[in-house]
Design an enzyme around this catalytic site. Structure first.
Site, PDB file in Angstrom:
ATOM      1  N   SER A   1      55.540   1.570   8.080  1.00 26.03           N
ATOM      2  CA  SER A   1      56.613   1.401   9.053  1.00 26.03           C
ATOM      3  C   SER A   1      56.120   1.676  10.479  1.00 26.03           C
ATOM      4  O   SER A   1      55.148   1.094  10.926  1.00 26.03           O
ATOM      5  CB  SER A   1      57.773   2.328   8.658  1.00 26.03           C
ATOM      6  OG  SER A   1      58.936   2.026   9.372  1.00 26.03           O
TER       7      SER A   1
ATOM      8  N   HIS B   1      57.528  -3.429   7.871  1.00 23.78           N
ATOM      9  CA  HIS B   1      58.835  -4.035   7.616  1.00 23.78           C
ATOM     10  C   HIS B   1      59.663  -3.967   8.896  1.00 23.78           C
ATOM     11  O   HIS B   1      59.271  -3.326   9.869  1.00 23.78           O
ATOM     12  CB  HIS B   1      59.556  -3.346   6.446  1.00 23.78           C
ATOM     13  CG  HIS B   1      59.857  -1.894   6.674  1.00 23.78           C
ATOM     14  ND1 HIS B   1      60.399  -1.080   5.717  1.00 23.78           N
ATOM     15  CD2 HIS B   1      59.701  -1.098   7.766  1.00 23.78           C
ATOM     16  CE1 HIS B   1      60.564   0.145   6.198  1.00 23.78           C
ATOM     17  NE2 HIS B   1      60.141   0.158   7.433  1.00 23.78           N
TER      18      HIS B   1
END
Length: 202
Positions: free
Chosen positions: A104, A128
């Site tokens: 992330s 993501h």
């Protein structure tokens, strides 16, 4: 009965003209090896800690690169961007090392390093779209949350595109879901520069 958990803190013994002095591993790694570790969730506390260490090493007379080791699940986008802005403002190069899983927002920081991006052979990146853990509220509040997510998505997408040479559309395709990238594919797709194995001396 008082119940507490004791955590052993290892230290080293250094000899000097004044005798023997115990120092923590963190002090040795930071001051003498120029190594910083981001190994927890990115939040205000961890971000400030990393930023302070970066500033200390950047202001030193040692011209060698700062070494930032990352093994983090990611976390707050705004706190991560604070680290990112600090990294970009440093005069010294920052080499980064992907250890274990870098996910992330932590993956964005890893990819954006000003120096070389090393990755251990069994490590992985995960990227993501940004998430905001907020629920409930009226229509205007939900719209504000949605607008913020889209703004973060564009910011993160542009940073990853700039770091990898990919188009924004290619990044959006990858971040539409949790995309895990192993060490070999990280180098192949320009998310990392070099794989560290047993033959690499760091």
């Amino acid at each position: 009965m008082h119940n507490s958990t004791y955590i052993f803190q290892p230290y080293l013994i250094k000899e000097s003209a004044h005798g023997y002095t115990p120092i923590t591993l963190e002090t040795e790694l930071l001051n003498n090896q120029r190594k910083i570790f981001l190994t927890e969730e990115i939040n205000t506390q961890s971000a400030i800690s990393v930023i302070k260490q970066l500033m200390v090493l950047d202001s030193s007379d040692d011209p060698s690169p700062i070494k930032l080791y990352i093994s983090s699940p990611g976390g707050s986008v705004s706190d991560g961007l604070a680290i990112y802005d600090t990294m970009q403002s440093m005069e010294k190069k920052i080499d980064v090392y992907c250890v274990g899983a870098v996910m992330s927002m932590a993956a964005v920081l890893y990819c954006a390093a000003s120096g070389k991006r090393y990755i251990y052979s069994n490590a992985k990146l995960m990227i993501h779209d940004p998430l905001i853990n907020e629920t409930g509220g009226n229509a205007l509040q939900l719209k504000s949350i949605s607008d913020r997510l889209l703004e973060y998505r564009e910011t993160i997408g542009k940073l990853l595109a700039r770091s990898t040479g990919k188009s924004l559309e290619e990044i959006y395709e990858l971040t539409a879901k949790d995309t895990y990238i192993n060490a070999e594919d990280c180098v192949k797709n320009h998310f990392a520069d070099e794989i560290i194995n047993s033959e690499v001396n760091i």
